[in-house]
Design a protein around this motif. Structure first.
Motif, mmCIF file in Angstrom:
data_model
loop_
_atom_site.group_PDB
_atom_site.id
_atom_site.type_symbol
_atom_site.label_atom_id
_atom_site.label_comp_id
_atom_site.label_asym_id
_atom_site.label_seq_id
_atom_site.Cartn_x
_atom_site.Cartn_y
_atom_site.Cartn_z
ATOM 1 N N VAL A 61 0.864 -1.186 0.000
ATOM 2 C CA VAL A 61 0.000 0.000 0.000
ATOM 3 C C VAL A 61 0.897 1.233 0.000
ATOM 4 O O VAL A 61 1.858 1.309 0.769
ATOM 5 N N THR A 62 0.592 2.187 -0.870
ATOM 6 C CA THR A 62 1.476 3.327 -1.104
ATOM 7 C C THR A 62 1.159 4.569 -0.278
ATOM 8 O O THR A 62 1.963 5.492 -0.233
ATOM 9 N N SER A 63 -0.029 4.630 0.339
ATOM 10 C CA SER A 63 -0.379 5.787 1.176
ATOM 11 C C SER A 63 -1.435 5.353 2.187
ATOM 12 O O SER A 63 -2.003 4.268 2.080
ATOM 13 N N ASP A 64 -1.722 6.230 3.140
ATOM 14 C CA ASP A 64 -2.745 5.894 4.129
ATOM 15 C C ASP A 64 -4.123 6.449 3.749
ATOM 16 O O ASP A 64 -5.024 6.523 4.575
ATOM 17 N N ALA A 65 -4.310 6.784 2.474
ATOM 18 C CA ALA A 65 -5.596 7.293 1.992
ATOM 19 C C ALA A 65 -6.723 6.279 2.195
ATOM 20 O O ALA A 65 -7.894 6.657 2.309
ATOM 21 N N VAL A 68 -12.060 -2.037 3.150
ATOM 22 C CA VAL A 68 -12.516 -1.054 2.166
ATOM 23 C C VAL A 68 -13.284 -1.784 1.072
ATOM 24 O O VAL A 68 -12.794 -2.786 0.535
ATOM 25 N N LYS A 69 -14.461 -1.291 0.748
ATOM 26 C CA LYS A 69 -15.245 -1.882 -0.347
ATOM 27 C C LYS A 69 -14.810 -1.233 -1.655
ATOM 28 O O LYS A 69 -14.677 -0.023 -1.752
ATOM 29 N N ASN A 88 -17.400 -5.020 -6.234
ATOM 30 C CA ASN A 88 -18.030 -6.166 -5.574
ATOM 31 C C ASN A 88 -17.110 -6.853 -4.575
ATOM 32 O O ASN A 88 -17.418 -7.940 -4.094
ATOM 33 N N HIS A 89 -15.980 -6.257 -4.287
ATOM 34 C CA HIS A 89 -14.979 -6.889 -3.423
ATOM 35 C C HIS A 89 -14.711 -6.058 -2.174
ATOM 36 O O HIS A 89 -14.984 -4.870 -2.136
ATOM 37 N N ILE A 90 -14.120 -6.720 -1.199
ATOM 38 C CA ILE A 90 -13.632 -6.070 0.008
ATOM 39 C C ILE A 90 -12.113 -6.222 0.016
ATOM 40 O O ILE A 90 -11.596 -7.328 -0.144
ATOM 41 N N ILE A 91 -11.409 -5.114 0.175
ATOM 42 C CA ILE A 91 -9.956 -5.161 0.328
ATOM 43 C C ILE A 91 -9.653 -5.019 1.817
ATOM 44 O O ILE A 91 -10.182 -4.122 2.477
ATOM 45 N N GLU A 92 -8.834 -5.921 2.335
ATOM 46 C CA GLU A 92 -8.405 -5.876 3.729
ATOM 47 C C GLU A 92 -6.990 -5.307 3.765
ATOM 48 O O GLU A 92 -6.092 -5.847 3.119
ATOM 49 N N ILE A 93 -6.808 -4.213 4.480
ATOM 50 C CA ILE A 93 -5.512 -3.548 4.573
ATOM 51 C C ILE A 93 -4.995 -3.714 5.991
ATOM 52 O O ILE A 93 -5.679 -3.369 6.947
ATOM 53 N N ASP A 94 -3.786 -4.260 6.123
ATOM 54 C CA ASP A 94 -3.164 -4.474 7.424
ATOM 55 C C ASP A 94 -2.041 -3.481 7.646
ATOM 56 O O ASP A 94 -1.098 -3.422 6.843
ATOM 57 N N GLU A 95 -2.152 -2.705 8.717
ATOM 58 C CA GLU A 95 -1.096 -1.800 9.152
ATOM 59 C C GLU A 95 -0.418 -2.480 10.345
ATOM 60 O O GLU A 95 -1.046 -2.707 11.373
ATOM 61 N N SER A 134 -11.477 -10.311 -11.829
ATOM 62 C CA SER A 134 -10.946 -8.942 -11.891
ATOM 63 C C SER A 134 -11.581 -8.092 -10.797
ATOM 64 O O SER A 134 -12.632 -8.439 -10.259
ATOM 65 N N PHE A 135 -10.936 -6.986 -10.467
ATOM 66 C CA PHE A 135 -11.428 -6.095 -9.420
ATOM 67 C C PHE A 135 -10.926 -4.689 -9.672
ATOM 68 O O PHE A 135 -9.956 -4.483 -10.396
ATOM 69 N N GLU A 136 -11.613 -3.722 -9.068
ATOM 70 C CA GLU A 136 -11.217 -2.320 -9.177
ATOM 71 C C GLU A 136 -10.024 -2.067 -8.257
ATOM 72 O O GLU A 136 -10.069 -2.414 -7.086
ATOM 73 N N LYS A 137 -8.973 -1.450 -8.795
ATOM 74 C CA LYS A 137 -7.772 -1.179 -8.010
ATOM 75 C C LYS A 137 -7.746 0.277 -7.571
ATOM 76 O O LYS A 137 -7.622 1.184 -8.393
ATOM 77 N N PRO A 138 -7.845 0.508 -6.263
ATOM 78 C CA PRO A 138 -7.743 1.881 -5.759
ATOM 79 C C PRO A 138 -6.352 2.463 -6.040
ATOM 80 O O PRO A 138 -5.372 1.726 -6.198
#
Length: 155
Positions: free
Chosen positions: A10-14, A93-94, A97-104, A125-129
């Motif tokens: 992950v490149t930022s905390d956005a 983060v939704k 149709n997917h949920i991305i799990e981000i671990d800090e 496939s999925f949308e890439k933030p």
């Protein structure tokens, strides 16, 4: 019982502004052998016991079995775990149709922020933030079981 997921740095905390939930996670490994990792986790006020098999050649799929257990039992099992308990906050983060799990990560893995997305199949496939960076799916260094024995701060 097959987990199909991709991992990214992950490149930022956005992502924190987009998260609909977050939970502190503490987890340890009764076995960190890649062929059969056995994980004990406390997520919020719930305990879990998880067994994972070795990843396939692409690194996308592997056997996973998980059961919820009482949190007090999970606390006791953590005392039996190998050295290197993982401490992190998981944000969800939704996206489409997917949920991305981000671990800090904290402690020995401070500075590492990683995202995982579970898929229906390996070609899903999925949308890439915009904050989703380099893919590290097949890089074993980014498996939590590896991080417990080889912390990010030592790389």
């Amino acid at each position: 019982m097959i987990e199909i997921e991709r991992k990214f740095l992950v490149t930022s905390d956005a992502f924190k502004e987009e998260a609909f939930t977050h939970n502190r996670i503490k987890q340890g490994y009764l076995s960190s052998v890649p062929e059969r990792t056995v994980r004990v986790r406390i997520k919020g006020n719930k305990g879990f016991l998880t067994i994972k098999g070795i990843s396939n050649q692409s690194g996308l799929s592997r056997f996973e079995w998980e059961k919820e257990i009482p949190a007090d039992e999970a606390e006791k099992l953590l005392l039996l775990c190998e050295t290197g308990v993982i401490d992190k906050t998981r944000f969800e983060v939704k996206t489409g149709n997917h949920i991305i799990e981000i671990d800090e990560f904290y402690g020995e893995n401070e500075g590492l922020i990683m995202a995982e997305i579970e898929l229906q199949n390996e070609t899903d496939s999925f949308e890439k933030p915009i904050w989703l960076g380099e893919e590290v799916t097949n890089d074993k260094r980014y498996y939590n079981a590896y991080l417990s024995n080889n912390p990010f701060k030592n790389w």
